[in-house]
Design an enzyme around this catalytic site. Structure first.
Site, PDB file in Angstrom:
ATOM      1  N   TYR A 431       0.802  -1.675  -0.107  1.00 21.50           N
ATOM      2  CA  TYR A 431       0.064   0.065   0.229  1.00 21.50           C
ATOM      3  C   TYR A 431       0.544   1.138  -0.430  1.00 21.50           C
ATOM      4  CZ  TYR A 431       0.224  -0.359   4.581  1.00 21.50           C
ATOM      5  OH  TYR A 431       0.263  -0.529   6.571  1.00 21.50           O
ATOM      6  N   GLU A 432       0.282   2.207  -0.068  1.00 22.87           N
ATOM      7  CA  GLU A 432       0.760   4.197  -0.110  1.00 22.87           C
ATOM      8  C   GLU A 432       1.866   3.433  -1.676  1.00 22.87           C
ATOM      9  OE1 GLU A 432       0.425   6.760   0.611  1.00 22.87           O
ATOM     10  OE2 GLU A 432      -1.264   5.857   2.496  1.00 22.87           O
ATOM     11  N   GLY A 433       1.223   2.903  -2.512  1.00 21.95           N
ATOM     12  CA  GLY A 433       1.838   2.523  -3.439  1.00 21.95           C
ATOM     13  C   GLY A 433       3.430   1.737  -3.477  1.00 21.95           C
TER      14      GLY A 433
END
Length: 589
Positions: A431-433
């Protein structure tokens, strides 16, 4: 199983000696009245460590065994979590680096980073709640109007209200341009309709209100990501006097059943299934992604800390177990391979901590340092953030896996809790890229935009450390210098290869980007450990008899001897990459 014990000696060493925070930050206008220095560091770290070890850490296993659940549009969270979040809020930890004009403590980001590491070591699932709240508050602080700031920020910083980010939709993943959520103007507000998935701490009753930040498109918005706007959508509407009003049309549909972080309610959220959820524009129309990216550096640094935090918790439990478990008539910590694994864990943890604390200081200097230096500081932060997010979370997986290995068969069963660190941290690389996106950002945007100038500035600092190590005329430091110098040469060679590929063959550059990110992480982590060793040597030469300094030199030496050679493998993969990746037909995979 012992509870988490914050590594206060290493944290304080980094903040007050290696980073010289009192000198670097104490004279800056935002921090001039705080008396930044060893006393503040000791007090803050001590209190945070006590809270993490005594209040948060004991909840980790319970959160894993009794996950958050959703029934009838309401989420029930794990036992003890509500009380722990209340303690964090009442202690001022949620607004530790926020503006005092809106209820924050006004401390440097460096201290917020140290505290966040402790929360994640204690219980990563619980720590996600303050991470999301502080991120949402940061976006409101950066882009909200004065009324919005006064309405939401003091409550969020006090922990009375929490915050979320609502980006992802089913089938969209990281491609936000295809989102379906819609916002229809209605007087001074908007009606939001749509559904979001993977919403961390999307619903709970641990506080009075939840402030959702929601990405959606206006009816006449441009196509793609350029047409996304950002909206504040509170769970309960807020009256003009600040009191809570009617329930808004936003509800959790379900909680995801996940590999790890069971205690964190990861929700599917429905907006506007009835009359439409009332939302308020944050920032400008069609500029939602720009608003959201204001908080991305801070958010990705915090996700990197999840890799470090979980790794530190896993290391402590594995070390305790290795001292107690007897095999062959001796504790297994005496077995060479177990000792190798423990030193691998320890040295990587200290390298990660040194890297992320150093760049947290750079963030403070970019925001509050001398005006003429801020742009350069921000370039450095932008370059380092994908390395911090990507490298720390990849290494976090390795270290938590080693923790399971040291436990042997007992690590593979759930009773010991060793496997939980591995399961929990696995999401941080996603997550968060995803880390592939981080690597592409590092190479395609950060390295490419200035033709490697910011990276070369960092590498020049590594070269300065190599020279200082050699000038110290100490056998141990010379060995570190030799290893670090080789890794530096390899990094410069890889940078040249990648820069050439950016000009001539973008797919080849992106194909090498993950290796480049990992090589950068191992080098920069080793550099910061080498800086630590150099300072420790100086302290001993000045007459200190503190064993911490001897331990730091030995840890740095192990990293230089056994970890830094990994850089050669990544450099070899980058230099030797031909057409094998791009020419390989997808149908053959």
């Amino acid at each position: 199983m012992a509870d988490y014990r914050a590594p206060l000696d290493d944290m304080a060493f980094l903040i007050d000696e290696l980073l010289d925070a009192g000198t670097r930050l104490g004279g800056l206008p935002p921090f001039a009245d705080l008396d930044v220095g060893p006393e503040l560091t000791a007090a803050l770290l001590g209190e945070a460590g006590k809270l993490a070890g005594e209040a948060l850490s004991p909840l980790r296993r319970g959160g894993d065994e009794h996950p958050a659940t959703c029934e009838g549009g309401k989420v029930s969270i794990s036992p003890g979590y509500a009380q722990a979040l209340k303690q964090l809020g009442e202690g001022g930890w949620l607004g530790i680096s926020a503006d005092p004009n809106y209820g924050g403590q006004g401390l440097p980001e460096l201290y917020a980073t140290a505290a966040c590491e402790m929360w994640n070591s204690a219980d990563m699932a619980l720590a996600l709640a303050p991470i999301l709240s502080t991120g949402a508050a940061l976006a409101i602080a950066a882009h909200g109007n004065e009324e919005q700031k006064q309405t939401y920020l003091p409550k969020m910083h006090a922990g009375e209200w929490s915050g979320t980010m609502n980006l992802t939709e089913s089938g969209a993943g990281s491609d936000l341009g295809v989102m379906k959520a819609r916002a229809v103007p209605e007087g001074d507000h908007y009606r939001i309709h749509g559904q979001k998935i993977f919403i961390t701490w999307g619903d709970h009753e641990a506080c009075d209100n939840i402030v959702h930040l929601v990405l959606a498109k206006l009816p006449d918005a441009p196509e793609g990501s350029r047409g996304i706007s950002l909206f504040i959508v509170p769970k309960f509407l807020v009256n003009s006097d600040g009191s809570l009003g009617a329930r808004n049309d936003v509800y959790p549909v379900s909680c995801e059943h996940k590999l790890g972080i069971h205690g964190s309610p990861t929700c599917v959220m429905a907006f506007g299934d009835n009359e439409g959820a009332i939302g308020y524009l944050l920032g400008e129309e069609n500029r939602g992604l720009a608003c959201m990216f204001t908080m991305m550096n801070e958010a990705r640094l915090k996700v990197g800390l999840q890799g470090l935090g979980s790794a530190e918790g896993a290391y402590q439990q594995a070390a305790d177990y290795a001292r107690e478990r007897v095999q062959g008539g001796v504790p297994i910590i005496q077995h060479p391979d177990v000792k190798r694994m423990l030193l691998t864990m320890k040295s990587l943890n200290e390298a990660m901590r040194a890297l992320v604390y150093s760049e947290a200081l750079t963030m403070d200097l970019a925001h509050a340092g001398p005006e003429a230096e801020r742009a350069a500081r921000q370039l450095r932060v932008d370059l380092m953030i994908p390395v911090i997010k990507g490298w720390l979370t990849e290494v976090g997986q390795e270290i938590t896996s080693l923790g399971v290995q040291i436990h042997g068969g007992m690590g593979y069963v759930e009773e010991t809790g060793a496997a939980q660190y591995l399961r929990d941290v696995r999401i941080a690389a996603i997550y968060e890229g995803t880390n592939g996106i981080q690597a592409a950002d590092l190479v395609g945007r950060k390295l490419g935009r200035d033709k490697g100038a910011a990276m070369e500035t960092a590498l020049a600092e590594v070269a300065d450390t190599v020279r200082a190590l050699r000038d110290a005329d100490d056998t141990a430091l010379t060995a570190i210098a030799d290893s670090l110098g080789r890794a530096l040469d390899q990094m410069r060679a890889s940078t040249a290869v990648v820069l050439q590929a950016l000009d001539e063959d973008m797919p080849a550059a992106l194909g090498a980007s993950f290796d480049y990110m990992m090589q950068a992480g191992y080098l920069l982590g080793g550099w910061h450990l080498a800086r630590s060793a150099l300072l420790a040597h100086q302290r001993l030469a000045d007459g200190s008899d503190n064993d911490f300094y001897r331990r730091k030199i030995a840890t740095s030496g192990f990293y230089a001897e056994r970890i830094l050679p990994r850089c050669a493998a990544y450099a070899g993969a980058i230099a030797g990459a031909g057409d094998g990746l791009q020419a390989y037909p997808e149908a053959w995979i």
